[in-house]
Design an enzyme around this catalytic site. Structure first.
Site, PDB file in Angstrom:
ATOM      1  N   LYS A   1       0.995  -1.161   0.049  1.00  0.00           N
ATOM      2  CA  LYS A   1       0.207   0.040   0.087  1.00  0.00           C
ATOM      3  C   LYS A   1       1.039   1.330  -0.027  1.00  0.00           C
ATOM      4  O   LYS A   1       0.665   2.231  -0.814  1.00  0.00           O
ATOM      5  CB  LYS A   1      -0.779  -0.071   1.159  1.00  0.00           C
ATOM      6  CG  LYS A   1      -2.106  -1.082   1.036  1.00  0.00           C
ATOM      7  CD  LYS A   1      -2.762  -1.171   2.308  1.00  0.00           C
ATOM      8  CE  LYS A   1      -3.798  -2.399   2.055  1.00  0.00           C
ATOM      9  NZ  LYS A   1      -4.406  -2.814   3.363  1.00  0.00           N
TER      10      LYS A   1
ATOM     11  N   GLN B   1      -4.863  -2.008   9.430  1.00  0.00           N
ATOM     12  CA  GLN B   1      -4.709  -2.971   8.814  1.00  0.00           C
ATOM     13  C   GLN B   1      -5.324  -4.047   9.618  1.00  0.00           C
ATOM     14  O   GLN B   1      -5.073  -4.121  10.799  1.00  0.00           O
ATOM     15  CB  GLN B   1      -3.098  -3.375   8.548  1.00  0.00           C
ATOM     16  CG  GLN B   1      -3.020  -4.442   7.707  1.00  0.00           C
ATOM     17  CD  GLN B   1      -3.621  -4.629   6.153  1.00  0.00           C
ATOM     18  OE1 GLN B   1      -3.741  -3.647   5.605  1.00  0.00           O
ATOM     19  NE2 GLN B   1      -3.979  -5.470   5.647  1.00  0.00           N
TER      20      GLN B   1
ATOM     21  N   ASP C   1     -11.235   2.725   3.596  1.00  0.00           N
ATOM     22  CA  ASP C   1     -11.493   0.899   3.217  1.00  0.00           C
ATOM     23  C   ASP C   1     -13.051   0.788   3.425  1.00  0.00           C
ATOM     24  O   ASP C   1     -13.471  -0.314   2.959  1.00  0.00           O
ATOM     25  CB  ASP C   1     -11.245   0.194   4.794  1.00  0.00           C
ATOM     26  CG  ASP C   1      -9.994  -0.625   4.511  1.00  0.00           C
ATOM     27  OD1 ASP C   1      -9.552  -1.005   3.549  1.00  0.00           O
ATOM     28  OD2 ASP C   1      -9.272  -0.449   5.711  1.00  0.00           O
TER      29      ASP C   1
HETATM   30  N1  GUN Z   1      -6.927  -6.931   5.823  1.00  0.00           N
HETATM   31  C1  GUN Z   1      -7.160  -7.855   4.650  1.00  0.00           C
HETATM   32  N2  GUN Z   1      -7.673  -7.041   3.822  1.00  0.00           N
HETATM   33  C2  GUN Z   1      -7.963  -5.811   4.356  1.00  0.00           C
HETATM   34  C3  GUN Z   1      -8.233  -4.843   3.697  1.00  0.00           C
HETATM   35  O1  GUN Z   1      -8.785  -4.658   2.615  1.00  0.00           O
HETATM   36  N3  GUN Z   1      -7.995  -3.724   4.532  1.00  0.00           N
HETATM   37  C4  GUN Z   1      -7.663  -3.800   5.637  1.00  0.00           C
HETATM   38  N4  GUN Z   1      -7.585  -2.584   6.618  1.00  0.00           N
HETATM   39  N5  GUN Z   1      -7.090  -4.825   6.274  1.00  0.00           N
HETATM   40  C5  GUN Z   1      -7.378  -5.771   5.323  1.00  0.00           C
END
Ligand code: GUN
Length: 286
Positions: A52, A96, A119
């Site tokens: 990211k 996350q 998100d």
């Molecule tokens: N963990 C696995 N996929 C995601 C996601 O798309 N966003 C976040 N914040 N955590 C994750």
């Protein structure tokens, strides 16, 4: 043989247009900024967060990386989010998942200001998705919709089957397909006669988290198959939830792992961050 749905290619073109937009925003003194919080030392999460961050740098978005030890308390994390909520330089906040067990994911997500919820996990964002009135798009499902659009797969009237009912993928995926006028069925661990249901699918989305779970006998000839899974195999290689080799002989279009859905999720996160920055700026002007 199935044609490959190339998530790397499509995501690169989305990131390029995000980069153009960010450049124009920066020329107007707006610097889109994304704060990413990682709690603990889960190796898979660390890789996702790094990817990211890389995408932020590539597109010109300012990444703020906050790494907290696994002993961080829930109230310490909530205070950190509060601080980021109040900081007008931060446009997007991403925590996350998964979080260590002693921290309530629900409480943490609820703390994020919905205006910064890139998100699309907060109750407000989910409610908007249910109503089809998006502000932020849920990144993985939205990335999949972009892939379908790019390969000119019209969802309207199609039998769409989603395997998996997580809040992150399965449920919002079903809603986006429904909002696009698909006929949608969601399957899960209690579904009876799973392969009878999956064999009806014109579009099959697989998000179960089990390597090579979907095999050729579960797929209708000519179906479009989208694999959301990323599983580490004993030999260290990555595999999806779909048995790629067998399913590629029946599907018409198929996403690979890696290089399918994964890069699209990140590209959509970049889009959401730019959207948040633009909206914050417009709200300031109003
Ligand atoms: N963990 C696995 N996929 C995601 C996601 O798309 N966003 C976040 N914040 N955590 C994750």
């Amino acid at each position: 043989m199935a044609k490959i749905i190339d998530g790397k290619l499509v995501s690169a073109s989305i990131r390029a247009s995000v980069a153009d937009e960010v450049k124009a925003l920066r020329e107007n003194g707006i610097c889109p900024t994304l704060a990413v919080i990682l709690v603990g030392d889960d190796p898979a999460s660390a890789v996702y967060v790094r990817n990211k961050q890389k995408a932020c740098i590539e597109t010109g978005i300012e990444p703020i990386q906050i790494t907290l030890p696994k002993e961080t308390t829930e109230s310490e994390l909530l205070s950190k989010i509060d601080e980021l909520n109040r900081d007008s330089k931060i446009h997007g906040i991403l925590v996350q998942l998964p979080l260590p067990e002693h921290i309530s994911e629900e409480k943490v997500i609820s703390k994020i200001n919905p205006e910064k919820d890139v998100d699309a996990f907060t109750h407000e964002s989910v409610g908007r998705i249910v109503e089809g009135k998006y502000s932020f798009l849920p990144c993985t499902p939205a990335g999949i919709m972009k892939l379908l659009e790019y390969y000119e797969i019209d969802v309207a009237g199609k039998e769409c089957v989603v395997i998996g009912r997580s809040n992150i993928v399965g449920k919002p995926m079903a809603l986006l397909l429904l909002n696009a006028s698909g006929t949608v069925t969601v399957c899960h661990s209690k579904t009876k006669n799973l392969s009878e249901v999956t064999k009806r699918a014109d579009i099959l989305i697989v998000a179960v988290g089990k390597a090579k779970f979907v095999t050729a006998d579960m797929v209708k000839e000519g179906a479009v198959v989208v694999d959301v899974g990323i599983n580490r195999m004993p030999d260290g290689k990555l595999a999806g939830d779909v048995d790629f080799d067998s399913v590629s002989s029946v599907a018409s279009l198929l996403t690979p792992v890696p290089g399918g859905v994964g890069p699209m999720t990140i590209a959509m996160l970049m889009c959401n961050t730019v959207f948040a920055a633009k909206r914050a700026h417009n709200n300031k002007k109003a």
